[in-house]
Design an enzyme around this catalytic site. Sequence first.
Site, PDB file in Angstrom:
ATOM      1  N   ASP A   1       5.072  -3.162  10.231  1.00 20.63           N
ATOM      2  CA  ASP A   1       3.658  -2.802  10.323  1.00 20.63           C
ATOM      3  C   ASP A   1       3.160  -2.737  11.760  1.00 20.63           C
ATOM      4  OD1 ASP A   1       3.901  -5.542  10.600  1.00 20.63           O
ATOM      5  OD2 ASP A   1       2.474  -6.052   9.018  1.00 20.63           O
TER       6      ASP A   1
ATOM      7  N   SER B   1       7.624  -5.380   6.599  1.00 21.52           N
ATOM      8  CA  SER B   1       7.192  -6.305   7.656  1.00 21.52           C
ATOM      9  C   SER B   1       7.831  -7.683   7.544  1.00 21.52           C
ATOM     10  CB  SER B   1       5.669  -6.405   7.647  1.00 21.52           C
ATOM     11  OG  SER B   1       5.130  -5.118   7.833  1.00 21.52           O
TER      12      SER B   1
ATOM     13  N   ARG C   1       0.840  -1.198   0.000  1.00 18.98           N
ATOM     14  CA  ARG C   1       0.000   0.000   0.000  1.00 18.98           C
ATOM     15  C   ARG C   1       0.869   1.239   0.000  1.00 18.98           C
ATOM     16  NH1 ARG C   1      -3.989  -0.195   4.753  1.00 18.98           N
ATOM     17  NH2 ARG C   1      -4.924  -1.755   3.416  1.00 18.98           N
TER      18      ARG C   1
END
Length: 404
Positions: free
Chosen positions: A140, A87, A17
């Site tokens: 994250d 992550s 994202r």
Amino acid sequence: REEGLFYGLDLGGTNFRVLRVQLGGIEKHVVNRESREVSIPPQLMSGSSSELFGFIASELAKFVADEEKCANVLSNGKKRELGFTFSFPVKQRSVASGTLVKWTKAFSIDDAVGEDVVAELQTAMEKQGLDMHVAALINDAVGTLAGARYYDRDVVAGVIFGTGTNAAYVEKANSIPKWEGELPNSGDMVINMEWGNFCSSHLPVTEYDRELDKESLNPGEQIYEKLMSGMYLGEIVRRVLLKMSLQSSIFGNIDHTKLKTHFLLRTPHISAMHHDETPDLKIVAEKLEENLEITGTSLETRKLVVEICDIVARRAARLAAAGLAGILKKLGRDGNAQEQRSVIAIDGGLFEHYTKFRECLEITLGELLAEYASKSVAVKHADDGSGIGAALIAASQSQYRNVE
């Protein structure tokens, strides 16, 4: 306190994202945000480092190009600042550099291991002609913690339940045995747990889990994650259904080709079946046919499939709640002689979209905590928390550089 536009890039699963956040300072907080989610082509998840980061940089460049339509909100022509949420386990030596220790989930890019992922991304962005500086490298869980704590100082932990799982929490620096050097002025430190790699003889590992682990890209690792994250729940259900079908006639005389295909049944599929409330379990029948080419099932068989989904999801949720309770216990916020409010911010598609998983997690956490803590502890969904957190940390690093 910073104002202006800042960017976040969140890479942690099969999608990544990109996010643009407009900050309005201490009074207005987040004025505006826009984001775009991009699917990573499967071949790039096991290709080369330059291919993966080149693709990410090109998509980021497209996203940034759209801002020309609203160029008047840029901060006085400053260089664009990016917070990079990555992550996967890294050895981090500074706020904006870290070498990849190993891949998890479905990634297997050998030439990236041991390399600085920030440098890889920075190089890829420069090749795209993108004038952007990676100001901070986080994961994250840390991003979710930062984003949620920005609004609520009672947030003590950020947790991810999505494709994978991880947690980060705020600890007193003088409680960290590994800490070397001067303590931070705040007295606090963020602990990135990497709890997906937790393993214990007390974990309820079954034959299906052992076979899944043995055939995975990282056997013997990420055991806790393999029991309860979104990447694996559908695969566990598939393996159970396969054994039942081979040992009985629950699905009739079927071709087992599809049912033998690894990861063909995904967690969104089992979620849809688990939540099926139609009288004849029509959705279960549809998912079995669409994904596994199993047709003509009886209502009793479809009920059995739902029960298997429930067992697998419930085990995952209860293990997840145990992890949350462990953090609260470590912080002394599990109900033993304390009265402070504690908030756990959770992001990730599994928690957001799998309602029965979320409900079971919340109920179990209440069971595990002392009576008072079950009322003073709140679990809340941190929508896009890691992306916002990345942008906020980029902003804070920009502010520190300006002060210096």
